[in-house]
Write an enzyme that holds these catalytic residues in place. Sequence first.
Site, short mmCIF file in Angstrom:
data_model
loop_
_atom_site.label_atom_id
_atom_site.label_comp_id
_atom_site.label_asym_id
_atom_site.label_seq_id
_atom_site.Cartn_x
_atom_site.Cartn_y
_atom_site.Cartn_z
CD GLU A 65 -148.30 -82.65 -23.43
OE1 GLU A 65 -147.61 -83.25 -22.60
OE2 GLU A 65 -149.11 -83.26 -24.18
CE LYS A 77 -145.58 -78.10 -29.17
NZ LYS A 77 -146.88 -78.74 -29.19
N GLY A 113 -161.03 -73.06 -43.44
CA GLY A 113 -161.82 -72.26 -42.50
C GLY A 113 -161.37 -70.82 -42.49
CB CYS A 156 -149.64 -73.57 -29.75
SG CYS A 156 -149.73 -74.01 -28.01
N1 LIG Z 1 -151.85 -74.51 -24.50
C1 LIG Z 1 -151.52 -75.51 -25.30
O1 LIG Z 1 -152.37 -76.09 -26.00
C2 LIG Z 1 -150.11 -75.99 -25.38
C3 LIG Z 1 -149.83 -77.23 -25.99
C4 LIG Z 1 -148.52 -77.66 -26.04
C5 LIG Z 1 -147.50 -76.86 -25.54
N2 LIG Z 1 -147.81 -75.65 -24.99
C6 LIG Z 1 -146.71 -74.85 -24.45
O2 LIG Z 1 -146.68 -75.02 -23.03
C7 LIG Z 1 -146.29 -73.80 -22.39
C8 LIG Z 1 -147.36 -73.37 -21.40
O3 LIG Z 1 -148.55 -73.11 -22.12
P1 LIG Z 1 -149.96 -72.88 -21.38
O4 LIG Z 1 -150.97 -72.71 -22.45
O5 LIG Z 1 -150.14 -73.94 -20.34
O6 LIG Z 1 -149.66 -71.47 -20.66
P2 LIG Z 1 -150.54 -70.70 -19.58
O7 LIG Z 1 -150.28 -69.28 -19.81
O8 LIG Z 1 -151.94 -71.23 -19.61
O9 LIG Z 1 -149.91 -71.14 -18.18
C9 LIG Z 1 -148.64 -70.76 -17.72
C10 LIG Z 1 -148.67 -70.78 -16.21
O10 LIG Z 1 -147.34 -70.56 -15.73
C11 LIG Z 1 -147.42 -69.77 -14.56
N3 LIG Z 1 -146.11 -69.14 -14.27
C12 LIG Z 1 -145.48 -68.19 -14.97
N4 LIG Z 1 -144.29 -67.88 -14.38
C13 LIG Z 1 -144.20 -68.67 -13.29
C14 LIG Z 1 -143.22 -68.83 -12.27
N5 LIG Z 1 -142.09 -68.11 -12.26
N6 LIG Z 1 -143.43 -69.73 -11.30
C15 LIG Z 1 -144.57 -70.46 -11.30
N7 LIG Z 1 -145.54 -70.37 -12.24
C16 LIG Z 1 -145.36 -69.47 -13.22
C17 LIG Z 1 -148.52 -68.77 -14.88
O11 LIG Z 1 -149.06 -68.17 -13.72
C18 LIG Z 1 -149.53 -69.68 -15.60
O12 LIG Z 1 -150.45 -70.25 -14.69
C19 LIG Z 1 -146.04 -72.80 -23.52
O13 LIG Z 1 -144.69 -72.85 -23.86
C20 LIG Z 1 -146.87 -73.36 -24.67
O14 LIG Z 1 -146.36 -72.99 -25.92
C21 LIG Z 1 -149.09 -75.20 -24.87
#
Ligand SMILES: NC(=O)c1ccc[n+]([C@@H]2O[C@H](COP(=O)([O-])OP(=O)(O)OC[C@H]3O[C@@H](n4cnc5c(N)ncnc54)[C@H](O)[C@@H]3O)[C@@H](O)[C@H]2O)c1
Length: 471
Positions: free
Chosen positions: A150, A223, A272, A279
């Site tokens: 993503e 990624k 900045g 990330c």
């Molecule tokens: N935040 C970003 O901008 C972004 C962009 C691209 C990729 N990513 C990647 O995507 C992934 C998720 O990032 P995020 O920012 O959404 O994380 P986040 O911490 O906001 O959300 C993760 C969610 O997973 C849930 N979770 C954890 N263990 C679980 C389980 N066993 N069963 C069900 N739910 C469970 C948590 O409760 C939480 O709600 C990471 O690997 C991150 O690097 C993030």
Amino acid sequence: MRIAVVGSGYVGLVAGACFADLGHDVIVVDNDQQKLAALTRGEVPIHEKFLPELLQRHRGQRLKFSDDLHAAVRASAAIFVAVGTPPTDSGDADLSYVESVAREISGGIDDYKIVVEKSTVPVYTSEWVRKIILRNGADAELFDVASNPEFLREGTAVTDFLFPDRIVVGADSERCAGVLREIYAPLSDGSYYQRADAIPHPDRAQVPPPLIVTSTKSAELIKHASNAFLAMKISFINAVASICESVGANVQQVCRGIGTDSRIGPRFLNPGIGYGGSCFPKDLMAFRSVARECGYEFRLLDEVMRINEEQRQRFLRKVRNALWTLRGKRLAVLGLAFKGGTDDIRESPAILLIQSLVQEGCVVVAYDPAATERAREVLRSNVEFASNPYDAAAGADALLLLTEWEEFSALDLAQLNRKLRYPIVIDGRNLYDPEIMAAHGFSYYSVGRAPALPEGSPTSGDGRGQGQKKI
Ligand SMILES: NC(=O)c1ccc[n+]([C@@H]2O[C@H](COP(=O)([O-])OP(=O)(O)OC[C@H]3O[C@@H](n4cnc5c(N)ncnc54)[C@H](O)[C@@H]3O)[C@@H](O)[C@H]2O)c1
């Protein structure tokens, strides 16, 4: 298509809502009961443009929330894993959440399904996910593991998801790639963009986006390599900004000259206070660890991280140079989120800077349009929170701009000047034109550009000419 998305964070919730908007039936699964209860009540737990509209449109119909992963897997043809992959103390990605989800998914595999890594994971993860699912009793013929990284950015997550530059599908069988092609067909064939109720087209987007099919390992690498490259661009321009400061050049002009080269491009060339967020910092460390495990010392990444850390220290020096001593100074800070448009404060350089300033004895009065509640949990002593920029500025010795929120670049400068005790602005995001700030009576310090001082004002505290500053 019936889809399960595991994890309802920034990625999972946005992906779930957008898949529903593409016409799929989606169950978003989380094990955080509070979050699920809030989502079911109709609350929107994160600040993202268009997300409230999409949740409102699909909640309870094409979009459901559940804590029952087993049932969600059985009901779905594709299971997207979007749980967190935080860094461990050694800098590796902590894959324990991914592993625990893979274990649970195994029991629900009763006919052909694809398990899709949406989380950002190291290059060997798909093999491990497959092993764990097999170890826990699933039939090898009944599932494939794919990678669909993503690229959304917080603040523009919904439009990034629906109007991506590209969709990367990493799959090792045609059957698996076919399922992902079908899921993304409304985007890749352009039909979504013809719909009257589609989310509005952002300025830069080229539609339809290409769908790039690779091996699973290549997709995992794409990624990490993308994030590392973007972070490198930021550190590169921050290093150039430091040279600009010491020779009296203007980094804005330099950026324009570099960024108009189509081979380089203007984006991510904004000097900045360094990158932050959930990330870049963790993905760079994880990528460096993966490389090391493969026998390659990726020293370029060490340098990118070092420059990023140093950029914050340089900003602190700038504050000291502008104000002399810091103990007892009252500083207005605009911006807490790691970037504009989001309430996310994870690894926010603004938060790290405030903590350093408080440690040096400052009292900080902060304002952020969205991140205040989250910041309250981590910033306790000597930090007050204001409800608008002007209240934050009232009686302050200086104002610091730390997050590039749009509203911060359109402040009422006359009002700001009246509110501040001393009209000093230290801008970590280059939101203003130095000449305009000086004309409004401010002593204005920014990144990679000479300070601008109002006519007749005393010069900055270090007493040296800008041209002679050390890098
Ligand atoms: N935040 C970003 O901008 C972004 C962009 C691209 C990729 N990513 C990647 O995507 C992934 C998720 O990032 P995020 O920012 O959404 O994380 P986040 O911490 O906001 O959300 C993760 C969610 O997973 C849930 N979770 C954890 N263990 C679980 C389980 N066993 N069963 C069900 N739910 C469970 C948590 O409760 C939480 O709600 C990471 O690997 C991150 O690097 C993030």
